[in-house]
Design an enzyme around this catalytic site. Sequence first.
Site, PDB file in Angstrom:
ATOM      1  N   HIS A  76       0.828  -1.200   0.000  1.00  0.00           N
ATOM      2  CA  HIS A  76       0.000   0.000   0.000  1.00  0.00           C
ATOM      3  C   HIS A  76       0.867   1.256   0.000  1.00  0.00           C
ATOM      4  O   HIS A  76       1.803   1.372   0.779  1.00  0.00           O
ATOM      5  CB  HIS A  76      -0.915   0.018   1.227  1.00  0.00           C
ATOM      6  CG  HIS A  76      -2.131  -0.828   1.036  1.00  0.00           C
ATOM      7  ND1 HIS A  76      -3.323  -0.577   1.657  1.00  0.00           N
ATOM      8  CD2 HIS A  76      -2.338  -1.913   0.266  1.00  0.00           C
ATOM      9  CE1 HIS A  76      -4.213  -1.483   1.284  1.00  0.00           C
ATOM     10  NE2 HIS A  76      -3.639  -2.307   0.448  1.00  0.00           N
ATOM     11  N   TYR A 205      -9.186   5.585   7.563  1.00  0.00           N
ATOM     12  CA  TYR A 205      -9.333   5.948   8.975  1.00  0.00           C
ATOM     13  C   TYR A 205     -10.352   7.084   9.047  1.00  0.00           C
ATOM     14  O   TYR A 205     -10.120   8.155   8.490  1.00  0.00           O
ATOM     15  CB  TYR A 205      -8.003   6.439   9.548  1.00  0.00           C
ATOM     16  CG  TYR A 205      -6.954   5.372   9.748  1.00  0.00           C
ATOM     17  CD1 TYR A 205      -6.150   4.929   8.702  1.00  0.00           C
ATOM     18  CD2 TYR A 205      -6.742   4.800  11.007  1.00  0.00           C
ATOM     19  CE1 TYR A 205      -5.167   3.954   8.893  1.00  0.00           C
ATOM     20  CE2 TYR A 205      -5.764   3.833  11.210  1.00  0.00           C
ATOM     21  CZ  TYR A 205      -4.985   3.415  10.149  1.00  0.00           C
ATOM     22  OH  TYR A 205      -4.018   2.452  10.341  1.00  0.00           O
ATOM     23  N   PRO A 297      -4.186   0.518  19.093  1.00  0.00           N
ATOM     24  CA  PRO A 297      -3.931  -0.010  17.747  1.00  0.00           C
ATOM     25  C   PRO A 297      -3.943   1.017  16.611  1.00  0.00           C
ATOM     26  O   PRO A 297      -3.464   0.707  15.525  1.00  0.00           O
ATOM     27  CB  PRO A 297      -5.047  -1.037  17.542  1.00  0.00           C
ATOM     28  CG  PRO A 297      -6.115  -0.654  18.501  1.00  0.00           C
ATOM     29  CD  PRO A 297      -5.432  -0.011  19.663  1.00  0.00           C
ATOM     30  N   TYR A 391       4.147   6.193   9.996  1.00  0.00           N
ATOM     31  CA  TYR A 391       3.261   5.098   9.592  1.00  0.00           C
ATOM     32  C   TYR A 391       4.036   4.007   8.850  1.00  0.00           C
ATOM     33  O   TYR A 391       3.860   2.812   9.120  1.00  0.00           O
ATOM     34  CB  TYR A 391       2.125   5.649   8.714  1.00  0.00           C
ATOM     35  CG  TYR A 391       0.963   4.694   8.590  1.00  0.00           C
ATOM     36  CD1 TYR A 391      -0.087   4.723   9.507  1.00  0.00           C
ATOM     37  CD2 TYR A 391       0.932   3.742   7.580  1.00  0.00           C
ATOM     38  CE1 TYR A 391      -1.142   3.829   9.412  1.00  0.00           C
ATOM     39  CE2 TYR A 391      -0.126   2.845   7.482  1.00  0.00           C
ATOM     40  CZ  TYR A 391      -1.153   2.895   8.397  1.00  0.00           C
ATOM     41  OH  TYR A 391      -2.191   2.003   8.311  1.00  0.00           O
TER      42      TYR A 391
HETATM   43  P1  FAD Z   1       1.881 -11.746  21.447  1.00  0.00           P
HETATM   44  O1  FAD Z   1       1.454 -11.727  20.050  1.00  0.00           O
HETATM   45  O2  FAD Z   1       0.874 -11.486  22.503  1.00  0.00           O
HETATM   46  O3  FAD Z   1       2.593 -13.136  21.711  1.00  0.00           O
HETATM   47  C1  FAD Z   1       2.891 -13.605  22.994  1.00  0.00           C
HETATM   48  C2  FAD Z   1       2.810 -15.110  22.995  1.00  0.00           C
HETATM   49  O4  FAD Z   1       3.189 -15.585  24.281  1.00  0.00           O
HETATM   50  C3  FAD Z   1       1.411 -15.628  22.751  1.00  0.00           C
HETATM   51  O5  FAD Z   1       1.432 -16.600  21.729  1.00  0.00           O
HETATM   52  C4  FAD Z   1       0.967 -16.181  24.084  1.00  0.00           C
HETATM   53  O6  FAD Z   1       0.061 -17.270  23.945  1.00  0.00           O
HETATM   54  C5  FAD Z   1       2.284 -16.607  24.665  1.00  0.00           C
HETATM   55  N1  FAD Z   1       2.307 -16.714  26.129  1.00  0.00           N
HETATM   56  C6  FAD Z   1       1.644 -15.964  27.025  1.00  0.00           C
HETATM   57  N2  FAD Z   1       1.935 -16.355  28.267  1.00  0.00           N
HETATM   58  C7  FAD Z   1       2.801 -17.376  28.151  1.00  0.00           C
HETATM   59  C8  FAD Z   1       3.471 -18.196  29.091  1.00  0.00           C
HETATM   60  N3  FAD Z   1       3.292 -18.035  30.401  1.00  0.00           N
HETATM   61  N4  FAD Z   1       4.286 -19.149  28.632  1.00  0.00           N
HETATM   62  C9  FAD Z   1       4.483 -19.318  27.301  1.00  0.00           C
HETATM   63  N5  FAD Z   1       3.874 -18.564  26.370  1.00  0.00           N
HETATM   64  C10 FAD Z   1       3.047 -17.614  26.794  1.00  0.00           C
HETATM   65  N6  FAD Z   1      -1.756  -4.410  16.675  1.00  0.00           N
HETATM   66  C11 FAD Z   1      -1.931  -3.738  15.564  1.00  0.00           C
HETATM   67  O7  FAD Z   1      -0.965  -3.151  15.083  1.00  0.00           O
HETATM   68  N7  FAD Z   1      -3.179  -3.734  14.956  1.00  0.00           N
HETATM   69  C12 FAD Z   1      -4.250  -4.436  15.484  1.00  0.00           C
HETATM   70  O8  FAD Z   1      -5.330  -4.445  14.931  1.00  0.00           O
HETATM   71  C13 FAD Z   1      -4.074  -5.146  16.656  1.00  0.00           C
HETATM   72  N8  FAD Z   1      -5.092  -5.861  17.222  1.00  0.00           N
HETATM   73  C14 FAD Z   1      -4.864  -6.530  18.396  1.00  0.00           C
HETATM   74  C15 FAD Z   1      -5.892  -7.266  19.019  1.00  0.00           C
HETATM   75  C16 FAD Z   1      -5.689  -7.927  20.234  1.00  0.00           C
HETATM   76  C17 FAD Z   1      -6.808  -8.710  20.898  1.00  0.00           C
HETATM   77  C18 FAD Z   1      -4.423  -7.838  20.851  1.00  0.00           C
HETATM   78  C19 FAD Z   1      -4.171  -8.524  22.190  1.00  0.00           C
HETATM   79  C20 FAD Z   1      -3.397  -7.140  20.229  1.00  0.00           C
HETATM   80  C21 FAD Z   1      -3.610  -6.480  19.002  1.00  0.00           C
HETATM   81  N9  FAD Z   1      -2.572  -5.760  18.360  1.00  0.00           N
HETATM   82  C22 FAD Z   1      -2.785  -5.096  17.225  1.00  0.00           C
HETATM   83  C23 FAD Z   1      -1.243  -5.714  18.869  1.00  0.00           C
HETATM   84  C24 FAD Z   1      -0.362  -6.749  18.182  1.00  0.00           C
HETATM   85  O9  FAD Z   1      -1.107  -7.861  17.761  1.00  0.00           O
HETATM   86  C25 FAD Z   1       0.692  -7.095  19.202  1.00  0.00           C
HETATM   87  O10 FAD Z   1       1.433  -5.916  19.452  1.00  0.00           O
HETATM   88  C26 FAD Z   1       1.612  -8.240  18.806  1.00  0.00           C
HETATM   89  O11 FAD Z   1       0.916  -9.451  18.782  1.00  0.00           O
HETATM   90  C27 FAD Z   1       2.781  -8.316  19.767  1.00  0.00           C
HETATM   91  O12 FAD Z   1       3.515  -9.476  19.547  1.00  0.00           O
HETATM   92  P2  FAD Z   1       4.226 -10.211  20.737  1.00  0.00           P
HETATM   93  O13 FAD Z   1       4.920 -11.369  20.142  1.00  0.00           O
HETATM   94  O14 FAD Z   1       4.988  -9.237  21.551  1.00  0.00           O
HETATM   95  O15 FAD Z   1       3.057 -10.684  21.710  1.00  0.00           O
HETATM   96  C1  DHB Z   2      -5.335  -2.878  10.923  1.00  0.00           C
HETATM   97  C2  DHB Z   2      -5.116  -2.683  12.250  1.00  0.00           C
HETATM   98  C3  DHB Z   2      -4.734  -1.451  12.717  1.00  0.00           C
HETATM   99  O1  DHB Z   2      -4.502  -1.250  14.015  1.00  0.00           O
HETATM  100  C4  DHB Z   2      -4.573  -0.394  11.860  1.00  0.00           C
HETATM  101  O2  DHB Z   2      -4.215   0.817  12.339  1.00  0.00           O
HETATM  102  C5  DHB Z   2      -4.789  -0.593  10.520  1.00  0.00           C
HETATM  103  C6  DHB Z   2      -5.165  -1.841  10.054  1.00  0.00           C
HETATM  104  C7  DHB Z   2      -5.734  -4.211  10.445  1.00  0.00           C
HETATM  105  O3  DHB Z   2      -5.978  -5.085  11.284  1.00  0.00           O
HETATM  106  O4  DHB Z   2      -5.832  -4.404   9.228  1.00  0.00           O
END
Ligand code: FAD
Ligand code: DHB
Length: 417
Positions: A76, A205, A297, A391
Site C-alpha cells: 500500500h 481511517y 492499535p 506510519y
Molecule cells: P503476542 O502476540 O501477545 O505473543 C505472545 C505469545 O506468548 C502468545 O502466543 C501467548 O500465547 C504466549 N504466552 C503468554 N503467556 C505465556 C506463558 N506463560 N508461557 C508461554 N507462552 C506464553 N496491533 C496492531 O498493530 N493492529 C491491530 O489491529 C491489533 N489488534 C490486536 C488485538 C488484540 C486482541 C491484541 C491482544 C493485540 C492487538 N494488536 C494489534 C497488537 C499486536 O497484535 C501485538 O502488538 C503483537 O501481537 C505483539 O507481539 P508479541 O509477540 O509481543 O506478543
Molecule cells: C489494521 C489494524 C490497525 O490497528 C490499523 O491501524 C490498521 C489496520 C488491520 O488489522 O488491518
Amino acid sequence: MPGTTRTQVGIVGAGPAGLVLGRLLEREGIDAVVLEARSRDYVEHRLRAGVLEQGTADLLRALGVGDRMDREGLLHAGIELRFDGTGHRIPLADLTGGRHVMLYGQTEMVKDLIAARLESGAELRFEVEDVALHGLEGNAPSIGFRHEGVDHELRCDVVAGCDGFHGVSRGAVPADRLTVRSREYPFAWLGILADVAPSSEELVYTSHERGFALHSLRGPTKSRLYLQVDPGDDVEAWSDDRIWDELHLRMARDDDWVLHEGPVLEKGITPMRSFVAEPMRHGRLFLAGDAVHIVPPTGAKGLNLAVADVKVLGEALVAFLRGGDERGLDAYSATALRRVWRAEHFSWWMTSMLHQDPAAADDPFAVALQRAQLEYVCTSEAAATSLAENYVGLPWARRTLDAPMNRVPRRMREERG
Ligand code: FAD
Ligand code: DHB
C-alpha cells in the site's frame, strides 16, 4: 530432574516477537528453544494486526520467510483520512521517498514463521504449562515448565520474555525494579472480519461524531473493519446488523462511495491502552514486544514494535553468544525504548486525533482542536510527511540529539529564496 535440557536462549512465547527472534538466532547458528502456552492452532488463528512496516517486511524477507507475504500480501502506497463526509489521501510512498506498508495478516506471518521453524528442526513446544523463570540475576538462568505431563528445566545463557502483556516474564522482575507508565482510554475497538471484497483499495481511517471507524482488508475477498465502542460493551450487544448500520453511518462519504456488506466471520472487542515498563532488561532476562509495552492499535504499531525490539535484541545476542561482547545487550533497553516511545507518541496522537472522547463531547474547544489537527494533516505537506514517516516506520537507526539537523529541507530553502 528427568527433563533437564540446555540451550543458549530460552524464548518464552511464540507470537511475532518470539518467533522472529527464534528465526534470527537460528539463521546465525545460535541454539534456542521457543516455549508457547497455547496450541499451534490457537496461535495461528488469533486474529490481530495486519499492517507491516516496510522494515518489518524487509526483515521477514531477509530471514527467508517473506515469499508467501510477497505473493499474497498487498503493498500500500497511501491511506485515506475521512471526516465531514470527505476522504483525504495521505500519499505515504510519495512523502517518504517511496516507502510502503504491506497488508498481510499477523496470523499469516505467524503461520509462515512456525512452518519455517518446524521445517528447520529447531525446537518449538506448544501447550507448555506452569512456565516459571529462575536465576535471572546470575549467569545461569533457567525456565521451569510442564509439557505433556512431564516437568522440565531448561537451562539457558539468556531468557527472552516474548510472552505478551499477560505472560509471566514481566512479572518475574521485582516490582521495584520496573518503572511503569501507562494510560487507559475511554473507548475500545470492535473488530470484524467480513467475507466481502474490500470497499476501498486503501485503508480508511474515519473520524466521525459517533466515533472512529476503520476500513482495512485481508486480501482481495476479505474486509477487516473496526468501530470505536464503549470499553464496557459486550460483543453480544453488537449484532451484525447493528455493526453494519454503524459502519455505514460513520463511513458515509458525500460522493458515490459504497461500503460493501458480507457475512461476519469473526468479531471481538479489544481494550485500548498505552503501557511501557522500563528497563526492558533484568539481569539475564530481556523483555520484548507486548510483554513490556502496549500501544493503542490506531496506526498499527504493536506488531511492528515487537519485531523492532527483537531485531535489536537478536543482533546483541549474536555478538554476546559468539564472542562475549556484551555492549549490545547493555545498550538493548535504551536503544529499543527510543523507538518504543516514538511509537507510543504516534499511536496516542493518531488515537486522540481520530476518536471521540466521551468526556470531551461537551467541550467545544477540544472538538475544534481535533478538527484543526485533522485539517492540518490533510493540507500541510510537512504535517502529512510526519504522519507518513511514522506510519511506514522510521529507519532502524535514527538521528540522535547530538547529531544536529544542520541540513535545511529543500522546501524551506526554496521558500527562503
Ligand atoms: P503476542 O502476540 O501477545 O505473543 C505472545 C505469545 O506468548 C502468545 O502466543 C501467548 O500465547 C504466549 N504466552 C503468554 N503467556 C505465556 C506463558 N506463560 N508461557 C508461554 N507462552 C506464553 N496491533 C496492531 O498493530 N493492529 C491491530 O489491529 C491489533 N489488534 C490486536 C488485538 C488484540 C486482541 C491484541 C491482544 C493485540 C492487538 N494488536 C494489534 C497488537 C499486536 O497484535 C501485538 O502488538 C503483537 O501481537 C505483539 O507481539 P508479541 O509477540 O509481543 O506478543
Ligand atoms: C489494521 C489494524 C490497525 O490497528 C490499523 O491501524 C490498521 C489496520 C488491520 O488489522 O488491518
